[in-house]
Design a protein around this motif. Structure first.
Motif, mmCIF file in Angstrom:
data_model
loop_
_atom_site.group_PDB
_atom_site.id
_atom_site.type_symbol
_atom_site.label_atom_id
_atom_site.label_comp_id
_atom_site.label_asym_id
_atom_site.label_seq_id
_atom_site.Cartn_x
_atom_site.Cartn_y
_atom_site.Cartn_z
ATOM 1 N N CYS A 136 0.864 -1.191 0.000
ATOM 2 C CA CYS A 136 0.000 0.000 0.000
ATOM 3 C C CYS A 136 0.898 1.238 0.000
ATOM 4 O O CYS A 136 1.824 1.334 0.813
ATOM 5 C CB CYS A 136 -0.893 -0.017 1.232
ATOM 6 S SG CYS A 136 -1.904 1.499 1.374
ATOM 7 N N ASP A 137 0.637 2.147 -0.927
ATOM 8 C CA ASP A 137 1.466 3.344 -1.033
ATOM 9 C C ASP A 137 1.238 4.288 0.120
ATOM 10 O O ASP A 137 2.063 5.152 0.367
ATOM 11 C CB ASP A 137 1.155 4.059 -2.363
ATOM 12 C CG ASP A 137 2.137 5.167 -2.638
ATOM 13 O OD1 ASP A 137 3.339 4.866 -2.877
ATOM 14 O OD2 ASP A 137 1.727 6.353 -2.618
ATOM 15 N N LYS A 138 0.150 4.114 0.824
ATOM 16 C CA LYS A 138 -0.183 5.004 1.939
ATOM 17 C C LYS A 138 0.491 4.562 3.223
ATOM 18 O O LYS A 138 1.227 5.298 3.848
ATOM 19 C CB LYS A 138 -1.698 5.067 2.101
ATOM 20 C CG LYS A 138 -2.152 6.027 3.179
ATOM 21 C CD LYS A 138 -1.983 7.463 2.720
ATOM 22 C CE LYS A 138 -2.579 8.421 3.752
ATOM 23 N NZ LYS A 138 -2.389 9.821 3.360
ATOM 24 N N LYS A 149 2.383 1.641 3.475
ATOM 25 C CA LYS A 149 3.605 0.914 3.165
ATOM 26 C C LYS A 149 3.607 -0.527 3.682
ATOM 27 O O LYS A 149 4.649 -1.178 3.712
ATOM 28 C CB LYS A 149 4.841 1.639 3.737
ATOM 29 C CG LYS A 149 4.964 3.100 3.338
ATOM 30 C CD LYS A 149 5.045 3.274 1.851
ATOM 31 C CE LYS A 149 5.166 4.744 1.487
ATOM 32 N NZ LYS A 149 5.190 4.930 0.019
ATOM 33 N N CYS A 182 -0.116 7.101 -11.816
ATOM 34 C CA CYS A 182 0.871 6.394 -11.001
ATOM 35 C C CYS A 182 0.688 4.876 -11.000
ATOM 36 O O CYS A 182 1.663 4.124 -10.966
ATOM 37 C CB CYS A 182 0.853 6.919 -9.564
ATOM 38 S SG CYS A 182 -0.714 6.581 -8.714
ATOM 39 N N LYS A 232 -0.495 2.977 -8.578
ATOM 40 C CA LYS A 232 -0.126 2.446 -7.260
ATOM 41 C C LYS A 232 -1.338 1.765 -6.598
ATOM 42 O O LYS A 232 -2.487 2.023 -6.959
ATOM 43 C CB LYS A 232 0.405 3.576 -6.372
ATOM 44 C CG LYS A 232 1.671 4.214 -6.914
ATOM 45 C CD LYS A 232 2.094 5.401 -6.059
ATOM 46 C CE LYS A 232 3.351 6.051 -6.616
ATOM 47 N NZ LYS A 232 3.759 7.228 -5.816
ATOM 48 N N TYR A 281 -3.563 0.639 -3.014
ATOM 49 C CA TYR A 281 -3.950 1.153 -1.682
ATOM 50 C C TYR A 281 -4.895 0.147 -1.029
ATOM 51 O O TYR A 281 -5.604 -0.594 -1.720
ATOM 52 C CB TYR A 281 -4.678 2.499 -1.811
ATOM 53 C CG TYR A 281 -3.826 3.612 -2.387
ATOM 54 C CD1 TYR A 281 -3.090 4.433 -1.543
ATOM 55 C CD2 TYR A 281 -3.777 3.819 -3.755
ATOM 56 C CE1 TYR A 281 -2.313 5.439 -2.081
ATOM 57 C CE2 TYR A 281 -2.995 4.823 -4.298
ATOM 58 C CZ TYR A 281 -2.272 5.643 -3.453
ATOM 59 O OH TYR A 281 -1.504 6.643 -3.991
#
Length: 437
Positions: free
Chosen positions: A5-7, A9, A25, A27, A29
Protein backbone atom coordinates in the motif's frame (compact mmCIF):
# COMPACT_ATOMS: atom_id res chain seq x y z
CA UNK A 1 5.83 -9.93 -6.25
CA UNK A 2 4.15 -8.63 -3.13
CA UNK A 3 1.93 -5.58 -3.38
CA UNK A 4 2.42 -2.81 -0.88
CA UNK A 5 0.00 0.00 0.00
CA UNK A 6 1.47 3.34 -1.03
CA UNK A 7 -0.18 5.00 1.94
CA UNK A 8 0.71 2.78 4.90
CA UNK A 9 3.60 0.91 3.16
CA UNK A 10 2.36 -2.45 4.49
CA UNK A 11 1.86 -5.61 2.44
CA UNK A 12 -1.53 -6.12 0.76
CA UNK A 13 -2.88 -9.69 1.05
CA UNK A 14 -5.64 -10.91 -1.19
CA UNK A 15 -7.45 -9.28 -4.05
CA UNK A 16 -10.54 -8.04 -2.21
CA UNK A 17 -9.04 -5.71 0.31
CA UNK A 18 -7.10 -3.46 -2.12
CA UNK A 19 -7.71 -1.02 -4.96
CA UNK A 20 -5.41 0.15 -7.79
CA UNK A 21 -5.15 3.79 -8.99
CA UNK A 22 -6.27 4.07 -12.63
CA UNK A 23 -4.52 7.40 -13.05
CA UNK A 24 -0.90 8.09 -13.94
CA UNK A 25 0.87 6.39 -11.00
CA UNK A 26 -0.82 2.91 -11.00
CA UNK A 27 -0.13 2.45 -7.26
CA UNK A 28 -2.06 0.16 -4.86
CA UNK A 29 -3.95 1.15 -1.68
CA UNK A 30 -5.88 -0.70 1.06
CA UNK A 31 -9.62 -0.43 0.36
CA UNK A 32 -10.21 1.42 3.56
CA UNK A 33 -10.97 5.03 4.28
CA UNK A 34 -7.62 5.46 5.98
CA UNK A 35 -5.50 4.36 2.97
CA UNK A 36 -7.59 4.96 -0.16
CA UNK A 37 -9.32 8.10 1.16
CA UNK A 38 -12.79 6.74 0.05
CA UNK A 39 -15.88 6.56 2.23
CA UNK A 40 -18.11 3.46 2.29
CA UNK A 41 -20.60 4.95 -0.18
CA UNK A 42 -17.88 5.58 -2.74
CA UNK A 43 -16.53 2.06 -2.27
CA UNK A 44 -19.98 0.62 -2.85
CA UNK A 45 -20.48 2.66 -6.03
CA UNK A 46 -17.13 1.53 -7.43
CA UNK A 47 -18.03 -2.14 -6.80
CA UNK A 48 -21.48 -1.73 -8.35
CA UNK A 49 -20.48 0.17 -11.55
CA UNK A 50 -17.70 -1.17 -13.72
CA UNK A 51 -17.47 2.13 -15.64
CA UNK A 52 -16.17 4.05 -12.62
CA UNK A 53 -12.44 4.26 -12.03
CA UNK A 54 -10.43 5.16 -8.95
CA UNK A 55 -7.67 7.84 -8.99
CA UNK A 56 -5.56 8.80 -6.03
CA UNK A 57 -5.37 12.39 -4.78
CA UNK A 58 -1.93 12.89 -6.34
CA UNK A 59 -3.14 11.89 -9.84
CA UNK A 60 -6.27 14.05 -9.52
CA UNK A 61 -4.06 17.02 -8.62
CA UNK A 62 -1.68 16.21 -11.52
CA UNK A 63 -4.55 16.03 -14.05
CA UNK A 64 -5.90 19.39 -12.84
CA UNK A 65 -2.44 20.92 -13.26
CA UNK A 66 -2.14 19.46 -16.79
CA UNK A 67 -5.43 21.12 -17.74
CA UNK A 68 -4.18 24.48 -16.47
CA UNK A 69 -0.89 24.03 -18.35
CA UNK A 70 -2.73 23.16 -21.58
CA UNK A 71 -4.90 26.25 -21.21
CA UNK A 72 -1.77 28.40 -20.68
CA UNK A 73 -0.12 26.82 -23.73
CA UNK A 74 -3.19 27.50 -25.85
CA UNK A 75 -3.12 31.15 -24.71
CA UNK A 76 0.63 31.46 -25.55
CA UNK A 77 0.07 29.87 -28.98
CA UNK A 78 -2.72 32.33 -29.68
CA UNK A 79 -0.57 35.30 -28.62
CA UNK A 80 2.36 34.03 -30.72
CA UNK A 81 0.05 33.71 -33.70
CA UNK A 82 -1.03 37.33 -33.32
CA UNK A 83 2.59 38.51 -32.97
CA UNK A 84 3.60 36.41 -35.97
CA UNK A 85 0.89 38.11 -38.02
CA UNK A 86 2.16 41.54 -36.91
CA UNK A 87 5.77 40.59 -37.70
CA UNK A 88 4.73 39.32 -41.10
CA UNK A 89 2.99 42.62 -41.84
CA UNK A 90 6.09 44.59 -40.74
CA UNK A 91 8.33 42.30 -42.80
CA UNK A 92 6.17 42.82 -45.90
CA UNK A 93 6.31 46.61 -45.43
CA UNK A 94 10.11 46.55 -44.94
CA UNK A 95 10.51 44.31 -47.99
CA UNK A 96 8.50 46.70 -50.15
CA UNK A 97 10.51 49.66 -48.83
CA UNK A 98 13.82 47.91 -49.55
CA UNK A 99 12.66 47.05 -53.05
CA UNK A 100 11.88 50.73 -53.68
CA UNK A 101 15.25 51.83 -52.27
CA UNK A 102 17.11 49.29 -54.41
CA UNK A 103 15.17 50.47 -57.44
CA UNK A 104 16.10 54.11 -56.75
CA UNK A 105 19.73 53.10 -56.14
CA UNK A 106 19.89 51.24 -59.45
CA UNK A 107 18.40 54.25 -61.22
CA UNK A 108 20.99 56.54 -59.60
CA UNK A 109 23.83 54.18 -60.61
CA UNK A 110 22.50 54.03 -64.15
CA UNK A 111 22.29 57.84 -64.30
CA UNK A 112 25.83 58.26 -62.94
CA UNK A 113 27.13 55.67 -65.38
CA UNK A 114 25.43 57.44 -68.29
CA UNK A 115 26.95 60.77 -67.23
CA UNK A 116 30.37 59.13 -67.00
CA UNK A 117 29.98 57.70 -70.51
CA UNK A 118 29.01 61.13 -71.83
CA UNK A 119 32.04 62.71 -70.13
CA UNK A 120 34.31 60.09 -71.68
CA UNK A 121 32.78 60.74 -75.09
CA UNK A 122 33.41 64.48 -74.69
CA UNK A 123 37.01 63.78 -73.63
CA UNK A 124 37.47 61.57 -76.70
CA UNK A 125 36.05 64.29 -78.95
CA UNK A 126 38.39 66.86 -77.38
CA UNK A 127 41.35 64.53 -77.89
CA UNK A 128 40.40 63.98 -81.53
CA UNK A 129 40.22 67.76 -82.05
CA UNK A 130 43.67 68.14 -80.47
CA UNK A 131 45.06 65.47 -82.80
CA UNK A 132 43.63 67.36 -85.78
CA UNK A 133 45.32 70.54 -84.56
CA UNK A 134 48.63 68.72 -84.21
CA UNK A 135 48.26 67.30 -87.73
CA UNK A 136 47.56 70.81 -88.99
CA UNK A 137 50.80 72.02 -87.37
CA UNK A 138 52.64 69.15 -89.02
CA UNK A 139 51.21 70.10 -92.43
CA UNK A 140 52.25 73.72 -91.93
CA UNK A 141 55.77 72.63 -90.93
CA UNK A 142 56.05 70.36 -93.98
CA UNK A 143 54.82 73.19 -96.21
CA UNK A 144 57.40 75.49 -94.64
CA UNK A 145 60.13 72.94 -95.32
CA UNK A 146 59.06 72.50 -98.95
CA UNK A 147 58.84 76.26 -99.45
CA UNK A 148 62.31 76.76 -97.97
CA UNK A 149 63.79 74.10 -100.22
CA UNK A 150 62.18 75.69 -103.25
CA UNK A 151 63.52 79.12 -102.31
CA UNK A 152 67.03 77.68 -101.86
CA UNK A 153 66.89 76.14 -105.33
CA UNK A 154 65.79 79.42 -106.83
CA UNK A 155 68.59 81.25 -105.00
CA UNK A 156 71.18 78.96 -106.53
CA UNK A 157 69.82 79.37 -110.06
CA UNK A 158 69.25 83.12 -109.97
CA UNK A 159 72.00 85.03 -108.16
CA UNK A 160 70.82 88.46 -109.36
CA UNK A 161 67.58 88.23 -107.38
CA UNK A 162 69.22 87.27 -104.09
CA UNK A 163 67.98 90.33 -102.22
CA UNK A 164 64.37 89.84 -103.29
CA UNK A 165 64.53 86.16 -102.46
CA UNK A 166 65.98 86.87 -99.04
CA UNK A 167 63.13 89.27 -98.32
CA UNK A 168 60.66 86.69 -99.58
CA UNK A 169 62.22 84.07 -97.33
CA UNK A 170 62.08 86.42 -94.35
CA UNK A 171 58.42 87.29 -94.93
CA UNK A 172 57.51 83.65 -95.54
CA UNK A 173 59.34 82.60 -92.36
CA UNK A 174 57.56 85.24 -90.28
CA UNK A 175 54.19 84.15 -91.66
CA UNK A 176 54.91 80.47 -91.05
CA UNK A 177 56.21 81.14 -87.52
CA UNK A 178 53.14 83.19 -86.64
CA UNK A 179 50.85 80.42 -87.91
CA UNK A 180 52.84 77.78 -86.02
CA UNK A 181 52.77 79.87 -82.83
CA UNK A 182 49.03 80.49 -83.11
CA UNK A 183 48.24 76.81 -83.67
CA UNK A 184 50.59 75.63 -80.93
CA UNK A 185 49.03 78.10 -78.49
CA UNK A 186 45.56 76.84 -79.42
CA UNK A 187 46.59 73.24 -78.83
CA UNK A 188 48.30 74.11 -75.51
CA UNK A 189 45.22 76.03 -74.40
CA UNK A 190 43.15 72.91 -75.03
CA UNK A 191 45.55 70.38 -73.61
CA UNK A 192 47.53 72.00 -70.79
CA UNK A 193 44.80 73.08 -68.37
CA UNK A 194 41.04 73.73 -68.17
CA UNK A 195 39.49 77.21 -68.24
CA UNK A 196 37.40 77.25 -65.10
CA UNK A 197 34.56 79.41 -63.76
CA UNK A 198 33.64 78.70 -60.13
CA UNK A 199 30.23 79.74 -58.76
CA UNK A 200 29.51 79.56 -55.03
CA UNK A 201 26.01 80.20 -53.56
CA UNK A 202 25.71 83.01 -51.03
CA UNK A 203 23.52 80.81 -48.82
CA UNK A 204 23.94 77.16 -47.88
CA UNK A 205 22.38 74.77 -50.40
CA UNK A 206 23.16 71.57 -52.31
CA UNK A 207 24.55 71.37 -55.84
CA UNK A 208 21.16 70.41 -57.33
CA UNK A 209 19.70 73.77 -56.29
CA UNK A 210 22.63 75.54 -57.98
CA UNK A 211 22.15 73.53 -61.17
CA UNK A 212 18.40 74.24 -61.13
CA UNK A 213 19.10 77.98 -61.01
CA UNK A 214 21.52 77.60 -63.92
CA UNK A 215 19.01 75.61 -65.99
CA UNK A 216 16.13 78.00 -65.35
CA UNK A 217 17.92 81.37 -65.64
CA UNK A 218 21.02 80.94 -67.83
CA UNK A 219 20.67 79.82 -71.47
CA UNK A 220 23.71 77.63 -72.41
CA UNK A 221 22.91 77.73 -76.13
CA UNK A 222 25.59 80.32 -76.98
CA UNK A 223 28.13 79.07 -74.40
CA UNK A 224 30.78 76.47 -75.22
CA UNK A 225 30.87 74.37 -72.03
CA UNK A 226 33.15 71.30 -71.94
CA UNK A 227 32.36 69.96 -68.47
CA UNK A 228 30.47 70.69 -65.23
CA UNK A 229 31.64 69.48 -61.79
CA UNK A 230 29.56 69.76 -58.60
CA UNK A 231 30.56 69.59 -54.92
CA UNK A 232 28.65 68.77 -51.72
CA UNK A 233 28.74 72.41 -50.58
CA UNK A 234 26.63 73.57 -53.55
CA UNK A 235 29.59 74.89 -55.55
CA UNK A 236 29.46 74.29 -59.31
CA UNK A 237 32.63 74.42 -61.43
CA UNK A 238 32.12 75.08 -65.15
CA UNK A 239 34.92 74.23 -67.59
CA UNK A 240 35.05 76.01 -70.95
CA UNK A 241 36.91 75.73 -74.25
CA UNK A 242 39.18 78.76 -73.84
CA UNK A 243 39.62 82.05 -71.94
CA UNK A 244 37.13 83.93 -74.15
CA UNK A 245 34.40 81.35 -73.53
CA UNK A 246 35.24 81.36 -69.81
CA UNK A 247 34.67 85.13 -69.65
CA UNK A 248 31.36 84.77 -71.57
CA UNK A 249 30.18 82.13 -69.08
CA UNK A 250 31.17 84.30 -66.11
CA UNK A 251 29.34 87.35 -67.51
CA UNK A 252 26.21 85.27 -68.31
CA UNK A 253 26.03 83.86 -64.78
CA UNK A 254 26.60 87.24 -63.10
CA UNK A 255 24.02 88.96 -65.34
CA UNK A 256 21.25 86.39 -64.84
CA UNK A 257 21.83 85.25 -61.25
CA UNK A 258 22.82 88.59 -59.68
CA UNK A 259 24.08 88.54 -56.11
CA UNK A 260 22.76 85.05 -55.35
CA UNK A 261 26.15 83.58 -56.31
CA UNK A 262 29.80 84.55 -56.03
CA UNK A 263 31.36 83.92 -59.44
CA UNK A 264 35.15 83.62 -59.58
CA UNK A 265 37.83 82.71 -62.07
CA UNK A 266 40.50 80.83 -60.05
CA UNK A 267 43.82 82.62 -60.03
CA UNK A 268 46.53 80.76 -61.91
CA UNK A 269 49.65 80.45 -59.82
CA UNK A 270 53.16 81.00 -61.18
CA UNK A 271 55.58 78.04 -60.90
CA UNK A 272 58.10 77.95 -58.08
CA UNK A 273 61.54 76.36 -57.68
CA UNK A 274 63.70 75.52 -54.67
CA UNK A 275 67.37 76.57 -54.75
CA UNK A 276 69.28 74.25 -52.41
CA UNK A 277 72.71 74.57 -50.81
CA UNK A 278 73.28 78.36 -50.53
CA UNK A 279 76.25 78.89 -48.22
CA UNK A 280 75.42 82.39 -46.96
CA UNK A 281 72.28 84.14 -45.72
CA UNK A 282 71.25 87.00 -48.08
CA UNK A 283 68.43 89.52 -47.99
CA UNK A 284 65.63 88.60 -50.42
CA UNK A 285 66.37 91.52 -52.78
CA UNK A 286 70.12 90.87 -52.73
CA UNK A 287 69.61 87.15 -53.44
CA UNK A 288 67.30 87.89 -56.38
CA UNK A 289 69.82 90.34 -57.89
CA UNK A 290 72.73 87.90 -57.47
CA UNK A 291 70.78 85.13 -59.26
CA UNK A 292 69.85 87.46 -62.14
CA UNK A 293 73.42 88.78 -62.55
CA UNK A 294 75.15 85.39 -62.41
CA UNK A 295 72.79 83.41 -64.71
CA UNK A 296 72.45 84.59 -68.33
CA UNK A 297 69.09 82.85 -68.86
CA UNK A 298 67.56 84.79 -65.94
CA UNK A 299 68.85 88.30 -66.64
CA UNK A 300 65.47 89.65 -67.81
CA UNK A 301 63.37 87.49 -65.50
CA UNK A 302 61.18 88.88 -62.72
CA UNK A 303 62.25 86.79 -59.69
CA UNK A 304 60.35 86.86 -56.39
CA UNK A 305 61.83 85.26 -53.27
CA UNK A 306 58.94 83.53 -51.46
CA UNK A 307 60.96 82.46 -48.43
CA UNK A 308 64.39 81.33 -47.19
CA UNK A 309 65.00 78.71 -44.52
CA UNK A 310 67.98 77.21 -42.75
CA UNK A 311 69.07 73.56 -43.14
CA UNK A 312 71.65 71.61 -41.14
CA UNK A 313 73.74 68.67 -42.28
CA UNK A 314 75.96 67.46 -39.48
CA UNK A 315 77.91 70.47 -38.27
CA UNK A 316 77.38 72.38 -41.54
CA UNK A 317 74.68 75.00 -41.99
CA UNK A 318 73.29 76.05 -45.38
CA UNK A 319 70.19 77.78 -46.71
CA UNK A 320 67.40 76.95 -49.17
CA UNK A 321 65.31 79.54 -51.02
CA UNK A 322 61.93 79.25 -52.76
CA UNK A 323 61.70 81.37 -55.96
CA UNK A 324 58.61 82.36 -57.96
CA UNK A 325 59.40 82.86 -61.68
CA UNK A 326 57.66 82.96 -65.05
CA UNK A 327 57.16 79.90 -67.25
CA UNK A 328 60.17 80.48 -69.50
CA UNK A 329 62.55 80.96 -66.59
CA UNK A 330 61.08 77.92 -64.82
CA UNK A 331 61.79 75.77 -67.89
CA UNK A 332 65.35 77.13 -68.26
CA UNK A 333 66.17 76.63 -64.57
CA UNK A 334 64.98 73.03 -64.41
CA UNK A 335 66.67 72.20 -67.74
CA UNK A 336 70.03 73.37 -66.35
CA UNK A 337 69.50 71.55 -63.01
CA UNK A 338 71.85 74.03 -61.25
CA UNK A 339 72.27 77.84 -61.06
CA UNK A 340 75.07 80.10 -59.86
CA UNK A 341 74.69 81.77 -56.45
CA UNK A 342 77.88 83.46 -55.22
CA UNK A 343 80.72 80.94 -55.57
CA UNK A 344 78.39 77.94 -55.54
CA UNK A 345 76.57 75.87 -58.19
CA UNK A 346 73.30 75.21 -56.33
CA UNK A 347 70.81 72.47 -57.21
CA UNK A 348 67.26 73.45 -58.22
CA UNK A 349 64.01 71.47 -58.34
CA UNK A 350 60.27 71.99 -58.67
CA UNK A 351 58.65 73.35 -55.48
CA UNK A 352 54.91 72.73 -55.66
CA UNK A 353 53.69 73.10 -52.07
CA UNK A 354 50.47 72.34 -50.21
CA UNK A 355 49.96 74.39 -47.04
CA UNK A 356 49.62 72.07 -44.02
CA UNK A 357 48.31 73.00 -40.56
CA UNK A 358 50.64 71.96 -37.73
CA UNK A 359 47.68 71.89 -35.28
CA UNK A 360 44.90 69.76 -36.85
CA UNK A 361 47.15 68.39 -39.67
CA UNK A 362 44.61 69.50 -42.32
CA UNK A 363 45.39 71.49 -45.45
CA UNK A 364 45.12 75.03 -46.90
CA UNK A 365 45.35 76.94 -43.59
CA UNK A 366 47.85 77.77 -40.83
CA UNK A 367 47.83 76.72 -37.19
CA UNK A 368 47.49 80.35 -36.07
CA UNK A 369 43.96 80.56 -37.55
CA UNK A 370 42.90 76.94 -37.01
CA UNK A 371 39.62 76.32 -35.11
CA UNK A 372 39.91 72.52 -35.07
CA UNK A 373 41.18 70.29 -32.26
CA UNK A 374 44.87 69.50 -31.76
CA UNK A 375 45.95 66.17 -33.34
CA UNK A 376 49.05 64.19 -32.38
CA UNK A 377 50.81 62.60 -35.39
CA UNK A 378 51.91 59.64 -33.23
CA UNK A 379 48.70 58.45 -31.51
CA UNK A 380 46.03 60.83 -32.98
CA UNK A 381 45.26 62.08 -29.46
CA UNK A 382 44.29 65.69 -28.63
CA UNK A 383 47.77 66.92 -27.66
CA UNK A 384 51.03 68.01 -29.32
CA UNK A 385 53.23 65.24 -30.68
CA UNK A 386 56.15 66.61 -28.64
CA UNK A 387 54.17 65.80 -25.46
CA UNK A 388 53.27 62.25 -26.54
CA UNK A 389 54.91 59.29 -24.75
CA UNK A 390 52.93 56.56 -26.57
CA UNK A 391 54.11 54.21 -29.30
CA UNK A 392 53.27 55.45 -32.85
CA UNK A 393 50.17 53.71 -34.27
CA UNK A 394 50.91 54.54 -37.94
CA UNK A 395 47.44 55.92 -38.79
CA UNK A 396 46.68 58.91 -41.04
CA UNK A 397 44.10 61.40 -39.65
CA UNK A 398 43.43 62.91 -43.10
CA UNK A 399 42.55 59.52 -44.66
CA UNK A 400 40.35 58.71 -41.63
CA UNK A 401 38.49 62.01 -42.09
CA UNK A 402 38.08 61.45 -45.83
CA UNK A 403 36.70 57.93 -45.28
CA UNK A 404 34.26 59.18 -42.64
CA UNK A 405 32.98 62.18 -44.61
CA UNK A 406 33.09 60.81 -48.19
CA UNK A 407 33.18 57.01 -47.69
CA UNK A 408 36.20 56.68 -50.04
CA UNK A 409 37.64 53.48 -48.58
CA UNK A 410 41.22 54.83 -48.48
CA UNK A 411 44.04 52.87 -46.86
CA UNK A 412 44.86 54.82 -43.66
CA UNK A 413 47.72 52.60 -42.45
CA UNK A 414 50.49 55.19 -42.84
CA UNK A 415 51.85 58.23 -41.01
CA UNK A 416 49.84 61.47 -41.24
CA UNK A 417 52.89 63.34 -42.60
CA UNK A 418 53.68 60.70 -45.24
CA UNK A 419 53.97 62.47 -48.64
CA UNK A 420 52.63 59.34 -50.38
CA UNK A 421 49.27 59.81 -48.55
CA UNK A 422 46.42 59.67 -51.15
CA UNK A 423 44.71 62.73 -49.62
CA UNK A 424 47.94 64.75 -49.80
CA UNK A 425 48.54 63.58 -53.37
CA UNK A 426 45.02 64.71 -54.35
CA UNK A 427 45.64 68.15 -52.81
CA UNK A 428 49.02 68.33 -54.58
CA UNK A 429 47.42 67.41 -57.93
CA UNK A 430 44.75 70.09 -57.46
CA UNK A 431 47.49 72.63 -56.63
CA UNK A 432 49.44 71.72 -59.79
CA UNK A 433 46.37 72.27 -61.96
CA UNK A 434 46.35 75.95 -60.93
CA UNK A 435 49.98 76.48 -61.93
CA UNK A 436 50.75 77.86 -65.39
CA UNK A 437 53.53 75.60 -66.75
Amino acid sequence: MEKKCDKCKSTIRGEVGNIRCEGVCGKYYHLTRRCSGLDQCSIDKLQECEMLRFMCADCVHYVNNVDDILKDMQMVVKQNGQQLQEYRSEFDNALRKNEQEIKHLLQAVETAFSERIRAMQKAQESCEKSVKEVNKIREIAEGFKASSEQVCVELKTNKDDNKKMIEAISNENKKMCNELKENVNNVEAKISYANITKMKPSKKQDAEMTKNDLNSKVDPKELQITNIVTTQSGVVIVESKNDQERDKIKNAIETNLGNAYEVKIPKKVKPTVVVSGINFKYDNDELAQRIKRQNACLTETDIKIIKQYEKKKGSNVYYNAVLEVDVEAFTNILAGERINVGWERCRVYDAVQVLCCFKCKGFHHKASGCQEREVCTKCLGEHKHTQCDKEPIKKCINCIRANKELNLGLNDNHDTMDRACPVYQQKLSARKKKIVY
